[in-house]
Write an enzyme that holds these catalytic residues in place. Sequence first.
Site, mmCIF file in Angstrom:
data_model
loop_
_atom_site.group_PDB
_atom_site.id
_atom_site.type_symbol
_atom_site.label_atom_id
_atom_site.label_comp_id
_atom_site.label_asym_id
_atom_site.label_seq_id
_atom_site.Cartn_x
_atom_site.Cartn_y
_atom_site.Cartn_z
ATOM 1 N N THR A 56 -4.286 12.445 7.007
ATOM 2 C CA THR A 56 -4.191 13.444 8.073
ATOM 3 C C THR A 56 -3.831 14.812 7.507
ATOM 4 O O THR A 56 -4.301 15.844 7.988
ATOM 5 C CB THR A 56 -3.131 13.023 9.108
ATOM 6 O OG1 THR A 56 -3.473 11.733 9.625
ATOM 7 C CG2 THR A 56 -3.024 14.010 10.249
ATOM 8 N N TYR A 147 -0.029 2.482 -0.122
ATOM 9 C CA TYR A 147 -0.813 2.990 0.999
ATOM 10 C C TYR A 147 -2.190 2.337 0.951
ATOM 11 O O TYR A 147 -3.035 2.693 0.140
ATOM 12 C CB TYR A 147 -0.894 4.517 0.900
ATOM 13 C CG TYR A 147 -1.666 5.225 1.987
ATOM 14 C CD1 TYR A 147 -2.148 4.575 3.119
ATOM 15 C CD2 TYR A 147 -1.912 6.594 1.888
ATOM 16 C CE1 TYR A 147 -2.850 5.251 4.093
ATOM 17 C CE2 TYR A 147 -2.605 7.290 2.864
ATOM 18 C CZ TYR A 147 -3.084 6.609 3.966
ATOM 19 O OH TYR A 147 -3.781 7.286 4.937
ATOM 20 N N LYS A 177 1.999 0.772 3.758
ATOM 21 C CA LYS A 177 1.377 1.395 4.931
ATOM 22 C C LYS A 177 -0.007 0.779 5.042
ATOM 23 O O LYS A 177 -0.866 1.020 4.199
ATOM 24 C CB LYS A 177 1.280 2.914 4.783
ATOM 25 C CG LYS A 177 0.628 3.543 6.017
ATOM 26 C CD LYS A 177 0.185 4.971 5.825
ATOM 27 C CE LYS A 177 -0.594 5.421 7.062
ATOM 28 N NZ LYS A 177 -1.271 6.716 6.873
#
Length: 311
Positions: A56, A147, A177
Amino acid sequence: MREKMSRSVKKLTGLVAATFTPLTAEGEINLSVIGPYIDYLIEKQNVKSVFINGTTGEGFSLTVDERKQLAAAWCQHGKAKLEQVIVHVGCMSIKDSQELARHAASIGADGIAVISPSYFKPINADALRLYLKEVSTYAPDLPMYYYHIPGMTGVALDAADVLNGIERMIPSFQGVKYTGTDLRDLGQCVCYSQSHNWSVMFGIDEQLLGALVLGVHGAVGSTYNYLGCRVNQMLAAFDNGNHMQTRALQFEFMEVITFAKNLGFDVSVNKQVMSEVSGLAMGPPRLPLLQCPVSKAQAIAQKIKDFSQGH
């Protein structure tokens, strides 16, 4: 390397905003927005942890120096306000990842996250664990999170395979994540993490309920920047055993995301939506992402506002 980190670790739980990177109209990072951004997250969304320089945040479109400046600003402005600042340090070059990890430790970040390299991809879980280990040595006292986002990296390894035995290589490892839709793999990550007290954070916002049922400890996502307050209500309903209300909120949330996806919903659109909803000047995305038409962002923003107000 020491067997345990020298300080106690606060477990990462609840909602974590995957933050946007504010840019000026000329495309330079705009650090002046960070302070008001933090206040907005806390006061308007009741979101008190952030995950910066990730997908993001257009992390891979930023220079190493820009990523350091952003991380320092988030840590500086977030001190005594934010509960956790997790800095994503993954890069194509292990040297850059190591330098960003070292820097994150030096500025008082609460943890680092590392994505898999995606041009030269690790051939198996052993290769990826070794990469993560070599990054972790530059911030041995910081909690490290893997991640997992195969849709972006093209690295199709099961996250559960990456986690298997990683605690023997990386004493600072604290969880994953998980930005993927394989609930079998996600469930195995949760199961393996239980005995280590790790955090499994889910990253597909509109599918959060399915992950909650499997026992994830929280979620990291872009929509929590402007829908955190509403999704926190969903988490509270789930924790209270009110499954009908939880489902109803998830279905409403899905409707918002479906509306956005039908119009076209990527990071650049999402960034403009954040500007419209929050009033903060996020600025344009960085090429190759293209700025979206304001009318599209406004239509999505209105849908978000209606959902936020329970309409």
